[in-house]
Design an enzyme around this catalytic site. Sequence first.
Site, short mmCIF file in Angstrom:
data_model
loop_
_atom_site.label_atom_id
_atom_site.label_comp_id
_atom_site.label_asym_id
_atom_site.label_seq_id
_atom_site.Cartn_x
_atom_site.Cartn_y
_atom_site.Cartn_z
N CYS A 136 0.83 -1.21 0.00
CA CYS A 136 0.00 0.00 0.00
C CYS A 136 0.87 1.26 0.00
O CYS A 136 1.37 1.68 1.04
CB CYS A 136 -0.93 -0.02 1.22
SG CYS A 136 -1.99 1.43 1.29
N CYS A 139 -0.48 4.12 2.10
CA CYS A 139 -0.26 3.96 3.55
C CYS A 139 1.20 4.21 3.92
O CYS A 139 1.49 4.89 4.90
CB CYS A 139 -0.59 2.54 4.02
SG CYS A 139 -2.01 1.78 3.27
N ASP A 140 2.11 3.64 3.16
CA ASP A 140 3.50 3.58 3.60
C ASP A 140 4.48 4.44 2.79
O ASP A 140 5.63 4.59 3.19
CB ASP A 140 4.00 2.11 3.54
CG ASP A 140 3.19 1.22 4.47
OD1 ASP A 140 2.74 1.72 5.51
OD2 ASP A 140 3.04 0.02 4.16
#
Length: 316
Positions: A136, A139-140
């Site tokens: 992701c 997200c990261d």
Amino acid sequence: MAKEEVKVLIIGSGPAGYTAAIYAARAGLEPVLYTGGQPGGQLTITNDVENFPGYPDGINGPQLMMDLQRQAERFGTKIRYGLVTSVDFSGYPHKVMVDEKDEIVAGAVIIATGATAKYLGIPSEEKFNNKGVSACAVCDGFFYRGKEVAVVGAGDSAAEEATYLSNLCPKVHLIVRRDEMRASKIMQQRVMKAANIEIHWNTETEEILGNEAGVTGVRLVDNKTGLKKEIAISGFFLAIGHKPNTDIFKDFLDMDETGYIQVVPGTSKTNVDGVFAVGDAADKVYRQAVTAAGTGCMGALDAEKFLAMKEMETVH
Ligand code: NDP
């Protein structure tokens, strides 16, 4: 074999399931929630979550899930560790089998079983998961700003993730296994326009390289020539698709070809009365914790309304 009747059964314990539980419990529906095989869902395999509103300093994924669980329990949700193994939505009330032995008879069922990111299946991927390997970018990606990264995949997700990362990272390597991309034209154009995205065509990942500190590179192989090369990267992002965890519902619910449950737009209603689908199990586009939580809320409100209508029908 035990048998139990419940008003609202929630299947799944990610942000969607817990949010549905918070709302259903506060509405006095005494929900029972089964966690599934990965209690807390996908966020439990994420480090810091910095895009969930309300946490200005970020929060770690497992902590966020424990907080959501506690919030759901505070209002009386019964949380159980168990796996729903089959369902029977052919009549009413709905029947759900847990761990192949316990039957739950539910007035309303909220499906929040989520999706699972696909992985390539090479051992080094698992070894460096969360140490440079992520499924992701949204997200990261932020943790890799200023660093060189690679994205594998050639669909809309890969195009989107590569473009997203190209705004944070000096160089993004996009690893495509064929000589063309499956992504939509417009998404491909964005990739082509970004000066710092290099596409490696006809290329597959042989091994992710690294040390105790995490990923340091990747070994690629040209599937036409067999030539191998290594590139130095700090982050390796998978974008080869997700699989919704919906197999057990396929005999009863309308789904698209990948298995995402189809809901009436703007609601959480499925084609079966009293069965609602929320979170990533029904969302192939957004797939964020906050959107999952939002649809979880919708599921509880839709279930509450459904049960109120059912009660009216029995009274009259
Ligand atoms: P897709 O299934 O569309 O694409 C998966 C990609 O991964 C394909 O290009 C495939 O290659 C590649 N792939 C699969 N397995 C491997 C492997 N083992 N090694 C290397 N490459 C592999 O998944 P997406 O997640 O991209 O998209 C899912 C759905 O969500 C689509 O309908 C998409 O349109 C939608 N979506 C929409 C977005 C938007 O509109 N903003 C954003 C993201 C997704 P190959 O082409 O060779 O099969």
